[in-house]
Scaffold this active site. Structure first.
Site, mmCIF file in Angstrom:
data_model
loop_
_atom_site.group_PDB
_atom_site.id
_atom_site.type_symbol
_atom_site.label_atom_id
_atom_site.label_comp_id
_atom_site.label_asym_id
_atom_site.label_seq_id
_atom_site.Cartn_x
_atom_site.Cartn_y
_atom_site.Cartn_z
ATOM 1 N N ARG A 57 0.831 -1.207 0.000
ATOM 2 C CA ARG A 57 0.000 0.000 0.000
ATOM 3 C C ARG A 57 0.870 1.264 0.000
ATOM 4 O O ARG A 57 0.569 2.249 -0.677
ATOM 5 C CB ARG A 57 -0.910 -0.027 1.228
ATOM 6 N N HIS A 61 0.650 4.196 -2.781
ATOM 7 C CA HIS A 61 0.347 5.570 -2.383
ATOM 8 C C HIS A 61 1.484 6.520 -2.762
ATOM 9 O O HIS A 61 1.238 7.701 -3.024
ATOM 10 C CB HIS A 61 0.068 5.638 -0.884
ATOM 11 N N ASN A 89 -3.319 8.723 4.264
ATOM 12 C CA ASN A 89 -2.090 8.023 4.642
ATOM 13 C C ASN A 89 -1.884 7.864 6.139
ATOM 14 O O ASN A 89 -0.881 7.287 6.571
ATOM 15 C CB ASN A 89 -0.878 8.754 4.055
ATOM 16 N N HIS A 186 -5.724 -5.947 -2.936
ATOM 17 C CA HIS A 186 -6.575 -5.978 -1.744
ATOM 18 C C HIS A 186 -6.700 -7.385 -1.165
ATOM 19 O O HIS A 186 -7.362 -7.569 -0.144
ATOM 20 C CB HIS A 186 -7.968 -5.430 -2.076
#
Length: 314
Positions: A57, A61, A89, A186
């Site tokens: 992740r 990001h 975040n 995911h």
């Protein structure tokens, strides 16, 4: 079997950076880079099973703001609030893994390897060490000097519909296939209640719960996250095999057991729905597509320097 394989500016990043990256970029200057990063990631996972999802992740990001330039690792300073402190975040963690890997790499190859390359390698290792595919990571990224919390609004939100998702990805040179493949990340991770409250409480003016959710699944989510939930860390795993990288996410999505609105959105367009079905029925199709999309996404660059400390600009 291992698969080897905002913002018009992002398109420029892609076109200008793909040729700059190379599989043997550190072949002579830091030949033990890959194994050094892998050792650091393995050690962290041994102590904390949430590390793989966190690293994957974190890399995503990072790449979606100013390209894969490790700007997500920078600390806020003075009046400047950095990306890691932006609302999307706040729940990012395991930054220490990158710091530890960087320290080990600096001991071997001082001032040579970027934090951005270390993060890209760590994300690859996070997937591979969770039972997913591995791949050779093109290297040569530079670290960015700018990190603004205000820019994290550019990240695709868990409430996005399909057109918003496609637009967000296309602005970064990523296709609908990349969107679906990368959503498969995911399969690792955890969602806090705030990310999916919109689906289980006051969904619209006539329905309290999103009708696309399987009834028993929705009931379980509501029990975990009641309407006035105040438990800071309450939430649920993103699929049924939380520590394993597989295609369970896609199978559950087809059963109405996805967590985010953005997951369900993949079923609302013919092209993306067909890809969900393909990946649900073939783990190998998913693995191969995921590797290609990860390499494509991680080739969006935009940095300018090699940081000696990943937390601060040199």
């Amino acid at each position: 079997m291992a698969a080897i394989v905002a913002v018009a500016l992002f398109i420029l990043f892609i076109s200008s950076s793909v040729n700059a990256l190379s599989l043997n970029y550190y072949g002579k200057t830091c030949p033990r880079l890959d194994s050094t990063v892998t050792t650091a990631v393995k050690k962290a996972i041994k102590n904390d099973k949430t590390v793989p999802a966190a690293l994957l992740r974190m890399h995503f990001h990072d790449c979606f703001i100013r390209g894969c330039d490790a700007s997500v690792l920078l600390q806020s300073k003075g009046k400047n609030k950095a990306e890691k402190d932006g609302p999307p975040n706040i729940s990012l963690h395991a930054f220490y893994v990158i710091d530890n890997a960087k320290k080990a790499v600096e001991a071997l190859c001082p001032g040579v390897v970027s934090c951005a390359d270390i993060l890209a390698l760590a994300a690859r290792d996070a997937v591979a060490l969770s039972g997913g595919p591995t791949w050779e990571v093109p290297k040569g990224r530079k670290d960015g000097r700018i990190s603004k919390a205000s820019e994290t609004i550019q990240l695709p939100a868990p409430t996005f519909n399909i057109s918003q998702l496609q637009q967000s990805f296309s602005q970064r040179g990523l296709s609908s296939k990349d969107l679906v493949a990368l959503s498969g990340g995911h399969t690792l991770g955890f969602a806090h209640c705030s990310s999916f409250q919109n689906r289980i409480h006051k969904f619209n003016t006539t329905q309290d719960v999103d009708p696309s959710l399987h009834p028993s699944f929705a009931a379980n989510l509501r029990s975990i996250c009641p309407a006035h939930n105040k438990a800071k860390n309450a939430g649920t795993a993103l699929d049924s095999t939380t520590a394993g990288f597989d295609n369970a996410y896609f199978k559950l999505l087809l059963q109405g057991k996805s967590v985010f609105s953005s997951d369900q959105a993949l079923l609302t367009a013919p092209t993306t729905k067909a890809l969900v079905s393909k990946f649900a029925s073939s783990q190998m199709e998913f693995r191969n597509a995921f590797v290609k999309s990860m390499i494509k996404m991680s080739s969006i660059t935009g940095g300018q320097e090699i940081r000696l400390d990943c937390k601060v600009v040199r």
